[in-house]
Write a protein that holds these residues in place. Structure first.
Motif, PDB file in Angstrom:
ATOM      1  N   ARG A 107     -31.239 -22.906 -82.603  1.00 60.27           N
ATOM      2  CA  ARG A 107     -30.762 -21.950 -83.625  1.00 60.27           C
ATOM      3  C   ARG A 107     -30.505 -22.649 -84.951  1.00 60.27           C
ATOM      4  NH1 ARG A 107     -27.315 -19.973 -79.665  1.00 60.27           N
ATOM      5  NH2 ARG A 107     -25.509 -20.849 -80.723  1.00 60.27           N
ATOM      6  N   GLU A 108     -30.034 -23.879 -84.888  1.00 65.41           N
ATOM      7  CA  GLU A 108     -29.734 -24.634 -86.110  1.00 65.41           C
ATOM      8  C   GLU A 108     -30.974 -25.275 -86.725  1.00 65.41           C
ATOM      9  OE1 GLU A 108     -26.533 -27.374 -85.377  1.00 65.41           O
ATOM     10  OE2 GLU A 108     -25.094 -25.756 -85.072  1.00 65.41           O
ATOM     11  N   GLY A 109     -32.114 -25.139 -86.072  1.00 62.35           N
ATOM     12  CA  GLY A 109     -33.355 -25.665 -86.622  1.00 62.35           C
ATOM     13  C   GLY A 109     -33.617 -27.129 -86.305  1.00 62.35           C
ATOM     14  N   LEU A 110     -32.866 -27.712 -85.382  1.00 64.66           N
ATOM     15  CA  LEU A 110     -33.162 -29.086 -84.985  1.00 64.66           C
ATOM     16  C   LEU A 110     -34.527 -29.098 -84.302  1.00 64.66           C
ATOM     17  CD1 LEU A 110     -29.680 -30.263 -83.633  1.00 64.66           C
ATOM     18  CD2 LEU A 110     -30.630 -30.497 -85.934  1.00 64.66           C
ATOM     19  N   THR A 111     -35.247 -30.181 -84.439  1.00 64.17           N
ATOM     20  CA  THR A 111     -36.613 -30.236 -83.924  1.00 64.17           C
ATOM     21  C   THR A 111     -36.763 -31.064 -82.658  1.00 64.17           C
ATOM     22  OG1 THR A 111     -37.104 -32.112 -85.367  1.00 64.17           O
ATOM     23  CG2 THR A 111     -37.615 -29.895 -86.212  1.00 64.17           C
ATOM     24  N   ARG A 112     -35.740 -31.874 -82.341  1.00 63.70           N
ATOM     25  CA  ARG A 112     -35.860 -32.752 -81.188  1.00 63.70           C
ATOM     26  C   ARG A 112     -34.478 -33.079 -80.644  1.00 63.70           C
ATOM     27  NH1 ARG A 112     -37.439 -38.865 -80.660  1.00 63.70           N
ATOM     28  NH2 ARG A 112     -36.743 -38.984 -82.804  1.00 63.70           N
ATOM     29  N   LEU A 113     -34.392 -33.147 -79.314  1.00 62.30           N
ATOM     30  CA  LEU A 113     -33.188 -33.633 -78.644  1.00 62.30           C
ATOM     31  C   LEU A 113     -33.500 -34.993 -78.037  1.00 62.30           C
ATOM     32  CD1 LEU A 113     -31.898 -30.463 -76.757  1.00 62.30           C
ATOM     33  CD2 LEU A 113     -30.916 -31.522 -78.811  1.00 62.30           C
ATOM     34  N   VAL A 114     -32.541 -35.909 -78.125  1.00 66.84           N
ATOM     35  CA  VAL A 114     -32.685 -37.238 -77.546  1.00 66.84           C
ATOM     36  C   VAL A 114     -31.390 -37.600 -76.815  1.00 66.84           C
ATOM     37  CG1 VAL A 114     -34.298 -38.015 -79.344  1.00 66.84           C
ATOM     38  CG2 VAL A 114     -31.840 -38.450 -79.610  1.00 66.84           C
ATOM     39  N   LEU A 115     -31.479 -38.622 -75.980  1.00 66.47           N
ATOM     40  CA  LEU A 115     -30.278 -39.093 -75.308  1.00 66.47           C
ATOM     41  C   LEU A 115     -30.486 -40.477 -74.736  1.00 66.47           C
ATOM     42  CD1 LEU A 115     -30.305 -38.812 -71.807  1.00 66.47           C
ATOM     43  CD2 LEU A 115     -31.038 -36.586 -72.640  1.00 66.47           C
ATOM     44  N   GLU A 116     -29.374 -41.135 -74.494  1.00 63.82           N
ATOM     45  CA  GLU A 116     -29.326 -42.406 -73.769  1.00 63.82           C
ATOM     46  C   GLU A 116     -28.477 -42.161 -72.543  1.00 63.82           C
ATOM     47  OE1 GLU A 116     -27.306 -45.931 -72.265  1.00 63.82           O
ATOM     48  OE2 GLU A 116     -26.317 -44.280 -73.301  1.00 63.82           O
ATOM     49  N   THR A 117     -28.923 -42.656 -71.398  1.00 66.13           N
ATOM     50  CA  THR A 117     -28.131 -42.569 -70.181  1.00 66.13           C
ATOM     51  C   THR A 117     -28.291 -43.866 -69.404  1.00 66.13           C
ATOM     52  OG1 THR A 117     -27.527 -41.150 -68.301  1.00 66.13           O
ATOM     53  CG2 THR A 117     -29.896 -41.487 -68.701  1.00 66.13           C
ATOM     54  N   GLY A 118     -27.450 -44.052 -68.425  1.00 65.80           N
ATOM     55  CA  GLY A 118     -27.492 -45.276 -67.637  1.00 65.80           C
ATOM     56  C   GLY A 118     -28.669 -45.304 -66.682  1.00 65.80           C
ATOM     57  N   HIS A 119     -29.232 -46.479 -66.485  1.00 62.63           N
ATOM     58  CA  HIS A 119     -30.384 -46.635 -65.583  1.00 62.63           C
ATOM     59  C   HIS A 119     -30.033 -46.233 -64.157  1.00 62.63           C
ATOM     60  CE1 HIS A 119     -28.206 -50.259 -64.498  1.00 62.63           C
ATOM     61  NE2 HIS A 119     -29.041 -50.436 -63.481  1.00 62.63           N
ATOM     62  N   ASN A 120     -28.757 -46.305 -63.799  1.00 64.73           N
ATOM     63  CA  ASN A 120     -28.327 -46.024 -62.431  1.00 64.73           C
ATOM     64  C   ASN A 120     -27.622 -44.666 -62.286  1.00 64.73           C
ATOM     65  OD1 ASN A 120     -26.182 -46.924 -63.955  1.00 64.73           O
ATOM     66  ND2 ASN A 120     -25.276 -48.173 -62.358  1.00 64.73           N
ATOM     67  N   TYR A 121     -27.748 -43.805 -63.270  1.00 66.12           N
ATOM     68  CA  TYR A 121     -27.132 -42.472 -63.208  1.00 66.12           C
ATOM     69  C   TYR A 121     -28.186 -41.478 -62.726  1.00 66.12           C
ATOM     70  CZ  TYR A 121     -23.861 -44.650 -66.580  1.00 66.12           C
ATOM     71  OH  TYR A 121     -22.990 -45.478 -67.235  1.00 66.12           O
ATOM     72  N   GLN A 122     -28.471 -41.490 -61.439  1.00 67.72           N
ATOM     73  CA  GLN A 122     -29.577 -40.704 -60.896  1.00 67.72           C
ATOM     74  C   GLN A 122     -29.404 -39.203 -61.101  1.00 67.72           C
ATOM     75  OE1 GLN A 122     -32.399 -42.105 -60.197  1.00 67.72           O
ATOM     76  NE2 GLN A 122     -31.427 -44.069 -60.589  1.00 67.72           N
ATOM     77  N   ALA A 123     -28.198 -38.675 -60.929  1.00 69.01           N
ATOM     78  CA  ALA A 123     -27.989 -37.231 -61.109  1.00 69.01           C
ATOM     79  C   ALA A 123     -28.281 -36.826 -62.547  1.00 69.01           C
ATOM     80  CB  ALA A 123     -26.574 -36.839 -60.700  1.00 69.01           C
ATOM     81  N   ALA A 124     -27.846 -37.639 -63.498  1.00 72.70           N
ATOM     82  CA  ALA A 124     -28.101 -37.334 -64.912  1.00 72.70           C
ATOM     83  C   ALA A 124     -29.601 -37.371 -65.205  1.00 72.70           C
ATOM     84  CB  ALA A 124     -27.357 -38.320 -65.806  1.00 72.70           C
ATOM     85  N   ARG A 125     -30.261 -38.371 -64.695  1.00 68.70           N
ATOM     86  CA  ARG A 125     -31.700 -38.492 -64.941  1.00 68.70           C
ATOM     87  C   ARG A 125     -32.454 -37.307 -64.355  1.00 68.70           C
ATOM     88  NH1 ARG A 125     -33.746 -44.503 -64.047  1.00 68.70           N
ATOM     89  NH2 ARG A 125     -35.535 -43.537 -65.039  1.00 68.70           N
ATOM     90  N   ARG A 126     -32.063 -36.865 -63.159  1.00 69.68           N
ATOM     91  CA  ARG A 126     -32.694 -35.678 -62.549  1.00 69.68           C
ATOM     92  C   ARG A 126     -32.473 -34.444 -63.424  1.00 69.68           C
ATOM     93  NH1 ARG A 126     -30.957 -37.565 -57.884  1.00 69.68           N
ATOM     94  NH2 ARG A 126     -29.041 -36.363 -57.946  1.00 69.68           N
ATOM     95  N   LEU A 127     -31.254 -34.267 -63.906  1.00 69.31           N
ATOM     96  CA  LEU A 127     -30.936 -33.132 -64.773  1.00 69.31           C
ATOM     97  C   LEU A 127     -31.858 -33.110 -65.979  1.00 69.31           C
ATOM     98  CD1 LEU A 127     -29.012 -30.812 -65.851  1.00 69.31           C
ATOM     99  CD2 LEU A 127     -27.730 -32.666 -66.961  1.00 69.31           C
ATOM    100  N   TYR A 128     -31.967 -34.221 -66.671  1.00 70.90           N
ATOM    101  CA  TYR A 128     -32.757 -34.262 -67.901  1.00 70.90           C
ATOM    102  C   TYR A 128     -34.243 -34.087 -67.616  1.00 70.90           C
ATOM    103  CZ  TYR A 128     -28.307 -35.944 -69.651  1.00 70.90           C
ATOM    104  OH  TYR A 128     -26.975 -36.048 -69.954  1.00 70.90           O
ATOM    105  N   GLU A 129     -34.734 -34.704 -66.578  1.00 71.38           N
ATOM    106  CA  GLU A 129     -36.161 -34.569 -66.253  1.00 71.38           C
ATOM    107  C   GLU A 129     -36.492 -33.137 -65.832  1.00 71.38           C
ATOM    108  OE1 GLU A 129     -36.826 -37.780 -63.473  1.00 71.38           O
ATOM    109  OE2 GLU A 129     -36.467 -39.285 -65.052  1.00 71.38           O
ATOM    110  N   GLN A 130     -35.621 -32.503 -65.069  1.00 72.48           N
ATOM    111  CA  GLN A 130     -35.855 -31.109 -64.672  1.00 72.48           C
ATOM    112  C   GLN A 130     -35.777 -30.166 -65.864  1.00 72.48           C
ATOM    113  OE1 GLN A 130     -32.988 -30.501 -61.523  1.00 72.48           O
ATOM    114  NE2 GLN A 130     -34.261 -31.540 -60.014  1.00 72.48           N
TER     115      GLN A 130
END
Length: 158
Positions: A107-130
């Motif tokens: 809605r605000e017109g942003l064109t890209r989302l990015v993030l940094e997460t831990g290599h060992n945070y499997q639940a977070a990585r699954r969330l973002y990939e899904q």
């Protein structure tokens, strides 16, 4: 949580007692999983600026999960501080907060989302990939690190 439990997700201040407690839990969890040099924690005060919008999921009024959108230059939004308290994990709260963050960014017109997460945070990585995020190299001013994984996803304006 019961079938009649009420779940709400709304924008709230990071300075509330509820949010301060959740941030403390998040920082303690990350501190136990990530070396100091790769830990990019934020305090409630760090999150209380106009560039940050904090969403909180509540279950029957109790703060259960959080996540934030941090706005950068050039139409980039960064996902920050995603956390579900252990007793509320598995309810899809982080996914729902991610949807709210994505909708706001579009809605605000942003064109890209990015993030940094831990290599060992499997639940977070699954969330973002899904949610359609693709792994990429370092984003923004984060350094290359064996402890970090970076993701990006383009947005279409709403």
């Amino acid at each position: 949580m019961t079938a009649s439990s009420s779940i709400t997700i709304s924008v709230e201040t990071p300075l509330s007692d509820d949010m301060r407690a959740m941030i403390g839990e998040l920082n303690a969890t990350l501190g136990s999983l990530t070396p100091d040099e790769a830990n990019y924690s934020m305090s409630a005060e760090d999150m209380d600026g106009p560039e940050t919008t904090v969403f909180i999921a509540r279950v029957d009024g109790q703060a259960a999960a959080c996540g934030a959108l941090y706005r950068h230059a050039d139409g980039i939004g960064e996902l920050k501080r995603f956390y579900s308290r252990p007793q509320f994990q598995g309810l899809g709260l982080a996914r729902r907060i991610l949807e709210h963050v994505s909708e706001l960014a579009a809605r605000e017109g942003l064109t890209r989302l990015v993030l940094e997460t831990g290599h060992n945070y499997q639940a977070a990585r699954r969330l973002y990939e899904q949610a359609g995020f693709s792994e990429c190299g370092p984003v923004l001013d984060y350094p290359e690190s064996p402890y970090s994984v970076f993701y990006t996803r383009p947005l279409r304006a709403a």
